[in-house]
Each structure stands twice: as structure tokens, then as C-alpha cells.
Scaffold this active site. Structure first.
Site, PDB file in Angstrom:
ATOM      1  CG  HIS A  36      -2.517  -2.792   4.187  1.00  0.00           C
ATOM      2  ND1 HIS A  36      -1.850  -2.649   4.531  1.00  0.00           N
ATOM      3  CD2 HIS A  36      -3.145  -2.077   3.432  1.00  0.00           C
ATOM      4  CE1 HIS A  36      -1.616  -1.435   4.632  1.00  0.00           C
ATOM      5  NE2 HIS A  36      -2.365  -0.842   3.885  1.00  0.00           N
TER       6      HIS A  36
ATOM      7  CB  CYS B 162      -1.160  -0.041   1.396  1.00  0.00           C
ATOM      8  SG  CYS B 162      -2.277   1.207   0.510  1.00  0.00           S
TER       9      CYS B 162
ATOM     10  NE  ARG C 106      -9.476   5.706   2.920  1.00  0.00           N
ATOM     11  CZ  ARG C 106      -8.253   6.431   2.929  1.00  0.00           C
ATOM     12  NH1 ARG C 106      -7.690   7.192   2.477  1.00  0.00           N
ATOM     13  NH2 ARG C 106      -6.912   4.988   2.948  1.00  0.00           N
TER      14      ARG C 106
HETATM   15  N1  GLN Z   1      -1.773   7.197   2.216  1.00  0.00           N
HETATM   16  C1  GLN Z   1      -2.184   6.280   1.326  1.00  0.00           C
HETATM   17  C2  GLN Z   1      -3.817   5.897   0.427  1.00  0.00           C
HETATM   18  O1  GLN Z   1      -4.158   5.935   1.219  1.00  0.00           O
HETATM   19  C3  GLN Z   1      -1.954   4.790   1.598  1.00  0.00           C
HETATM   20  C4  GLN Z   1      -2.899   4.303   2.697  1.00  0.00           C
HETATM   21  C5  GLN Z   1      -2.178   2.180   2.810  1.00  0.00           C
HETATM   22  O2  GLN Z   1      -0.558   2.714   2.939  1.00  0.00           O
HETATM   23  N2  GLN Z   1      -3.251   2.107   3.554  1.00  0.00           N
HETATM   24  O3  GLN Z   1      -3.336   6.463  -0.447  1.00  0.00           O
END
Ligand code: GLN
Length: 242
Positions: free
Chosen positions: A192, A90, A127
Site C-alpha cells: 500500500h 494486498c 501481523r
Molecule cells: N485481510 C488481509 C490480511 O490481513 C489483507 C489485508 C490488507 O489488504 N492490508 O492478510
């Protein structure tokens, strides 16, 4: 094993990836040293290394950008080109491309291991959150990995090939069906979960690849993965149904 920015980049249990590699090596009598590579620390490879770069919020990504833009970034790029084993998840994955633009419009330069970049979420876009099932082809065999994603950034591949195809979930951007990136022995993914405890075959692939850099005939002894396989099957089935 080198845990990059261990204290900053560790979202949704990414540290589980470190534990998984260490345990699966130790269960076979192979000792593993875990080195936390912090801001300002140099990378000191041993020749049988695994580099883990976990996820983080935009804030942490911004804070480490300068550190990564110097010698550390150059070292990681040449290690990757040399076939070292690297896994980015990520936020770490995003910083292995050319750049990541945060939700606030700040463009953070990446290491440039992968030919890809990451665009911010537009205000009207959600998101990308949820469980993911990905079909991966590695060394000629088709496998699957499961994990959990939560990112705003949308990754667009340039010349880099994807790690796999999304079966369920969003992956790189939610619209082209790709997930992650893969070049030589460097892997990037949005998963993750933690990723490696949930996908022990991938853990073993990374471990064996790292050990083969010192001894190209090295083969890991199989472990009894009955419990892990049952857990994987039940999660994969649930994700597939959603
Ligand atoms: N900050 C990044 C995003 O929101 C990565 C987030 C994460 O590692 N889960 O795209």
C-alpha cells in the site's frame, strides 16, 4: 480504468493508485475514465484498460468472494492471460491466487490468475507491518519500489514468479525474501502506500503498457518528476536504514 470493488477494497489510501494513473495521464493530455466496478457489476473492457484491485480486511474479502467466483473472476483471468494490465494490492492480490485462508480459518477461493495461495497468520505469529523496499526487475532494468504493508496472511508462491526481492520489510511471507507476483502485465503486491504515487515509474509503466495494447508504438512523454524522485529517495533511505 476499472476500480474493482472501489467501495470495499481501499485500505491505506489504495485509491491513490487511481488518482496517480489519472493525473499522470491527464498531465500528458490523455483522458481517463474511472469506472467503479461494484458487487454485481460486469466488467466492460475497452481494449486499453487498467484494472486496480485494492486491499481490504478479511470481512470485505469474504463478502466479495461469491461475486468474484462467477463471471467476473473468469473475465479477469482471461483478460490477464490476454495481457491486460491488472494491479492487485494486498487483499486484492491475495484473491488473485488460488485461495486465501482468513484468520478465522475460512478458505476464500481466488481468481487463480497467479499460481500462489495465502495461509493465515498462526496465533503466535505477528501481523507483518511496516515500510517496505523492494528490488524489481522489469523489462531488463533493475528498479526499486517503496510502500507500506500490513497483513496477517502469508503468501506462498507456486509457479508464479515474484514481483521482486525484499530489501527491507516482509513481503509475501517474511521468510523467503519474495514480494508480490508478476505474470505478463498482471502485478500483485503487498505494498500500500499508496503504491503508485510513491513510485511514479511504475505508474508510467502500467499506463504505457495499457496504451500500447491499442498502439504498440505508443510512448509516454516524460514528466518533470524531480519532486517525486526526491520523495522516493528520502523514503527509500529511511526504510533501508531501519
Ligand atoms: N485481510 C488481509 C490480511 O490481513 C489483507 C489485508 C490488507 O489488504 N492490508 O492478510
Amino acid at each position: 480504468m476499472h476500480h474493482l470493488y472501489a467501495d470495499m477494497m481501499n485500505l491505506y489510501g489504495d485509491r491513490g493508485n487511481v488518482i496517480s494513473i489519472k493525473k499522470r495521464a491527464e498531465w500528458r493530455g490523455i483522458p481517463v475514465d474511472v469506472v467503479d466496478v461494484k458487487l454485481g457489476d460486469s466488467i466492460r473492457p475497452t481494449g486499453r484498460d487498467i484494472f486496480l484491485f485494492g486491499g481490504g480486511q478479511d470481512r470485505e474479502q469474504t463478502l466479495l468472494a461469491e461475486d468474484l467466483s462467477g463471471e467476473k473472476g473468469r473475465d479477469l483471468r482471461s483478460l490477464s492471460e490476454d495481457g491486460a494490465v491488472i494491479l492487485g494490492v494486498c487483499g486484492g492480490y491475495q484473491l488473485m491466487g488460488h485461495h486465501y485462508e482468513t484468520a478465522d480459518g475460512e478458505k476464500i477461493p481466488g481468481v487463480g490468475i497467479f499460481d500462489l495461495h495465502t495461509e493465515p497468520r498462526k496465533p503466535d505469529e505477528p501481523r507483518l507491518i511496516g515500510n517496505v523496499l523492494v528490488s524489481v526487475e522489469l523489462d531488463g532494468s533493475k528498479r526499486e519500489i517503496v510502500g507500506f504493508e500490513n497483513h496477517g496472511g502469508r503468501t506462498r508462491l507456486g509457479g508464479s514468479r515474484p514481483l521482486g526481492r525484499v530489501v527491507a520489510g516482509f513481503g509475501n511471507n517474511g521468510d523467503d525474501g519474495t514480494e508480490g507476483a508478476h505474470e505478463l502485465n498482471t502485478f500483485g503486491t503487498y505494498l500500500h502506500g499508496s503504491l503508485l504515487p510513491k513510485n511514479p515509474w511504475l505508474t508510467d509503466h502500467l499506463l504505457q503498457t495499457a496504451l500500447r495494447r491499442a498502439d504498440d508504438a505508443f510512448t509516454l512523454e516524460p514528466l518533470d518528476d524531480a519532486t517525486e524522485k526526491r520523495a522516493f529517495a528520502s523514503v527509500a533511505e529511511r526504510v533501508r536504514r531501519n
